[in-house]
Scaffold this active site. Structure first.
Site, PDB file in Angstrom:
ATOM      1  N   HIS A  85      41.851  46.823  46.609  1.00  0.00           N
ATOM      2  CA  HIS A  85      41.173  46.288  47.903  1.00  0.00           C
ATOM      3  C   HIS A  85      42.498  46.039  48.947  1.00  0.00           C
ATOM      4  O   HIS A  85      42.144  45.702  50.351  1.00  0.00           O
ATOM      5  CB  HIS A  85      40.190  45.133  47.671  1.00  0.00           C
ATOM      6  N   ASP A 221      40.672  46.953  39.840  1.00  0.00           N
ATOM      7  CA  ASP A 221      41.028  46.791  41.436  1.00  0.00           C
ATOM      8  C   ASP A 221      42.691  46.961  41.447  1.00  0.00           C
ATOM      9  O   ASP A 221      43.190  45.993  41.940  1.00  0.00           O
ATOM     10  CB  ASP A 221      40.620  45.377  41.759  1.00  0.00           C
ATOM     11  N   SER A 651      45.697  38.186  45.872  1.00  0.00           N
ATOM     12  CA  SER A 651      45.319  39.396  45.482  1.00  0.00           C
ATOM     13  C   SER A 651      46.640  40.323  45.325  1.00  0.00           C
ATOM     14  O   SER A 651      47.434  40.261  46.184  1.00  0.00           O
ATOM     15  CB  SER A 651      44.342  39.965  46.480  1.00  0.00           C
TER      16      SER A 651
HETATM   17  N1  ARG Z   1      36.890  38.476  46.791  1.00  0.00           N
HETATM   18  C1  ARG Z   1      37.970  39.390  46.481  1.00  0.00           C
HETATM   19  C2  ARG Z   1      38.970  38.605  47.622  1.00  0.00           C
HETATM   20  O1  ARG Z   1      38.641  37.669  48.302  1.00  0.00           O
HETATM   21  C3  ARG Z   1      37.862  40.609  46.764  1.00  0.00           C
HETATM   22  C4  ARG Z   1      37.277  41.232  48.222  1.00  0.00           C
HETATM   23  C5  ARG Z   1      37.336  42.659  48.424  1.00  0.00           C
HETATM   24  N2  ARG Z   1      36.079  43.103  47.873  1.00  0.00           N
HETATM   25  C6  ARG Z   1      34.944  43.076  48.509  1.00  0.00           C
HETATM   26  N3  ARG Z   1      33.749  43.390  48.262  1.00  0.00           N
HETATM   27  N4  ARG Z   1      34.958  42.674  50.019  1.00  0.00           N
HETATM   28  O2  ARG Z   1      39.326  38.850  48.743  1.00  0.00           O
HETATM   29  N1  ASP Z   2      40.306  38.217  46.357  1.00  0.00           N
HETATM   30  C1  ASP Z   2      41.256  37.448  46.881  1.00  0.00           C
HETATM   31  C2  ASP Z   2      42.574  38.137  47.847  1.00  0.00           C
HETATM   32  O1  ASP Z   2      42.040  38.935  48.204  1.00  0.00           O
HETATM   33  C3  ASP Z   2      41.879  36.262  46.028  1.00  0.00           C
HETATM   34  C4  ASP Z   2      41.099  35.352  45.871  1.00  0.00           C
HETATM   35  O2  ASP Z   2      40.520  34.617  46.872  1.00  0.00           O
HETATM   36  O3  ASP Z   2      40.853  34.685  44.680  1.00  0.00           O
HETATM   37  O4  ASP Z   2      43.556  37.645  47.897  1.00  0.00           O
END
Ligand code: ARG
Ligand code: ASP
Length: 719
Positions: A85, A221, A651
């Protein structure tokens, strides 16, 4: 007597436990007590192995990836590992309809096949220095905050000028602990980054939004890039002649995986936390701000989803936009629930009682007595504006593209009024290329329906003083529908027409076209409310709050000298550590810390847009062609969780074992613990990582890119 002993014990417990775990530390500050605590949890490294300016250290393998993620070097040839991502946008830009890398994946078979990701940079931190004294010279406690800020800005300027750097380096100086400390970062930016390998979305984004922020997780990921450098190994603009970068350090990859309670450490660039807010502010975020933002995003997402389900082309067009809006929508729901579930507000109040008790007892702390009451009343006054400014942003910018465009056009007019044709053209030349791209991803019918849903919500939810006249007159559904139609009956809904109007030498004529446009004027009304009724008050209160938060930060450190206070995340390089651990999300349920490939198969739904799988993957699974990437269960581990305190920006961060080997790749947090940005609770806050063995398995068996694994140093630290 008995009662008072219990009370004392309880207070000691409260005051020492509230920040006893969690924390994101600057790597140059861990020597001493943090290092000791890391050893207590099992780390075998010395602080100098993690960060040093005298010798190569692990920090030399960690980079900030693009603007908002982390990546790490995993081979002597500059191979770079980050999240799927995180690479998403770059991979999307390298994709075409005929050659859709997002959908099909991509594995370069040679250096020549590695694809330059234009515009992508990675940033190394060469050294970090505490420059607090130089920056705060001439500043005193009771100075007006405007005056002290101008002294600080001057000091920052002159220190930057006085610091010698190479011409490929940059300097950044940032406040920590609300400005009680300042650190300087000398950084090197590499600009020739190439895509090396990525699995199809169905694996790299498996589970998509349904699984996002959730455990158990089965998402591979990750994506792989490489840093290229000039012949001298220094940063260079893209050139065919550039060579793979030779790093000062790269991470060995462990084949031995993790067991529960193993030490883990995360090294990366966490974006933002607010761990030192008073209870009243946390209460406001969880119970006022989050609910307002959740409602707005939900209304927008419902409209988008309705259309995405109807039509595949729409789904593709809106997938990324939808995921972006859904990500924090879901996070805020988890955050708000989590704060209330663990009674964070009450626990913070107890902490504040204890703070007040000690402050009342000691004469030298009398200067701290009025901090909390003052903060509470400031936050109280701030609530209305905080909710309003965020609601305006969410409603008329974040979730609604056309309104955002119209606010840009309002700004364009302002530039013309203030700076004439030069101001207009300068902004226009930046704006048009951006809009050109944006309109390609825009479906104006969906956008209009989003607008209609959002203005309804806006009128209902906002305090009337922030509702423009044109909305306050509407009441029935038909009124709103009619209003939305007339707003979208504008030439500016079409990029070519917009360009024909805006891109002209007769600027007065262009402005006249804008001035007679309904949408332009409506966006103008909103900007006016924002600029005149909300922003001034917001800024005034934030200035006051920030200067008191600075005082409160210092006071907490004085009042609780035995607590360890880490600086809130601010997109600088940090170390956080913990242990592999499962958790109890709710009564009678326990989540184990490791997921496996058989779980991917359990979730598999043929044809589903979130849980489908490529046939080749199924074939490999059914042949059980797992190489030496299985654990004691006989399956390949996919993801695991641990007690590392992480946030957005982490991330792509590496997860390291006790010896500094790569065991995983951070990408998310668990639902019940997303409130960790405001309040870290070690019982349920967990970060989520892809297991290094799943990454190797996919590279070798699915990507058939053994050449990449041959570059790496694979180790068996547990043998
Ligand atoms: N929750 C994770 C982080 O904040 C992954 C985000 C990417 N995935 C998504 N479905 N938007 O950033
Ligand atoms: N998914 C998040 C990121 O893209 C990481 C988190 O918020 O735990 O940095």
């Amino acid at each position: 007597m008995y009662k008072s002993i219990i009370k004392v014990l309880l207070l000691i417990f409260i005051s020492t436990s509230i920040y006893a775990q969690g924390g994101m530390w600057l790597p140059n500050t861990i020597k001493g007590s943090i290092e000791k605590d890391m050893h207590r949890l099992g780390m075998k490294l010395k602080a100098e192995d993690i960060y040093s300016t005298d010798q190569n250290s692990i920090k030399d393998a960690i980079v900030q990836f693009g603007g908002g993620c982390t990546a790490e070097i995993i081979s002597p040839k500059g191979l770079l590992l980050t999240n799927h991502h995180c690479g998403y946008g770059n991979i999307q830009r390298l994709s075409t309809v005929e050659n859709n890398l997002l959908k099909n994946g991509y594995w370069a078979k040679s250096f020549e096949e590695e694809l330059p990701a234009k515009g992508l940079t990675v940033t190394f931190v060469d050294r970090i220095e505490d420059v607090s004294n130089a920056i705060m010279k001439g500043v005193s406690d009771n100075m007006d905050s405007k005056i002290s800020q101008s002294i600080i800005d001057k000091n920052i300027d002159s220190l930057k000028k006085a610091t010698a750097i190479e011409d490929y380096q940059v300097i950044e100086i940032k406040p920590f602990y609300y400005g009680n400390k300042y650190y300087m970062f000398i950084k090197t930016i590499y600009k020739d980054i190439r895509l090396v390998g990525v699995s199809p979305e169905s694996l790299g984004k498996f589970g998509a939004d349904t699984d996002n922020w959730m455990w158990p997780r089965h998402n591979g990921d990750f994506s792989i890039f490489r840093i290229y450098a000039g012949k001298d190994n220094l940063p260079a603009e893209y050139s065919k002649d550039n060579i793979p970068y030779t790093p000062k350090h790269y991470l060995p990859v462990s084949l031995d995986g993790v067991d529960e309670n193993d030490f883990t450490m995360i090294f990366g660039f966490p974006g933002r936390t607010q761990e030192y807010l008073p209870a009243s502010a946390v209460d406001q975020i969880a119970n006022k701000l989050d609910p307002a933002r959740i409602k707005i995003r939900k209304a927008a997402l419902d409209v988008m989803e309705k259309h995405m389900r109807k039509d595949e082309a729409t789904r593709l067009k809106y997938a990324s936009k939808f995921a972006g809006i859904a990500n924090y929508w879901k996070k805020w729901i988890g955050e708000s629930q989590g704060i209330n579930q663990v009674n964070a507000v009450k626990k913070k109040q107890e902490y504040e009682q204890e703070f007040k008790r000690i402050v009342a007892e000691r004469k030298d702390f009398s200067k701290y007595r009025d901090i909390l009451p003052k903060l509470d009343s400031l936050y109280n006054a701030y609530e209305k504006y905080n909710v309003a400014i965020n609601s305006i942003y969410e409603t008329f910018s974040r979730s609604n593209d056309f309104m955002r465009v119209m606010s840009y056009l309002n700004r364009l007019k302002k530039y013309y009024n203030n700076n004439g044709a030069a101001g207009y053209n300068k902004f226009k030349d930046r704006l048009l290329p951006y809009l050109n791209g944006m309109y390609k991803g825009l479906d104006i019918t969906i956008d209009r329906e989003v607008f209609e849903a959002l203005i309804k919500n806006y009128k209902k939810s906002m305090s009337p003083e922030f509702v423009p006249k044109s909305l306050s007159n509407l009441s029935s559904d038909e009124d709103f529908a009619y209003f939305a139609k007339s707003i979208y009956n504008s030439p500016f809904t079409d990029y070519d027409k917009l360009k024909r109007i805006v891109d002209t030498t007769d600027i007065d004529w262009a402005i006249a076209q804008m001035d007679k446009d309904l949408a332009f004027n409506f966006a103008g009304e909103i900007s006016k409310i924002s600029d005149e009724l909300v922003s001034p008050k917001t800024n005034e209160l934030e200035t006051k709050i920030n200067s008191l938060q600075k005082k409160y930060m210092k006071a907490q450190m004085d009042v609780f000298p035995n607590n360890s206070f880490f600086p809130d995340a601010n997109s600088t390089l940090r170390v956080t550590y913990g242990q592999v651990k499962g958790y109890h999300p709710r009564d009678a349920v326990y989540y184990e810390p490791v997921s496996h490939v058989n779980g991917i198969i359990e979730k598999y739904v043929p044809g589903d847009y979130e849980f489908d799988l490529p046939q080749e993957f199924l074939d490999i699974y059914h042949k059980r062609d797992f190489g030496n990437y299985t654990d004691k269960t006989g399956e390949v581990p996919v993801c695991f969780i641990a007690t590392n305190h992480t946030t957005g920006g982490n991330s792509g961060s590496p997860t390291l074992d006790a010896n500094g080997n790569l065991i995983g790749l951070n990408f998310d947090r668990v639902w019940e613990g997303t409130m960790s940005d405001l309040y870290y609770d070690p019982s349920i806050c967990r970060n989520i990582m892809v297991d290094a063995r799943y990454i190797l398995f996919i590279i070798e068996k699915y990507g058939k890119a053994k050449r990449l694994i041959d570059e790496m140093k694979l180790v068996h630290p547990k043998r």
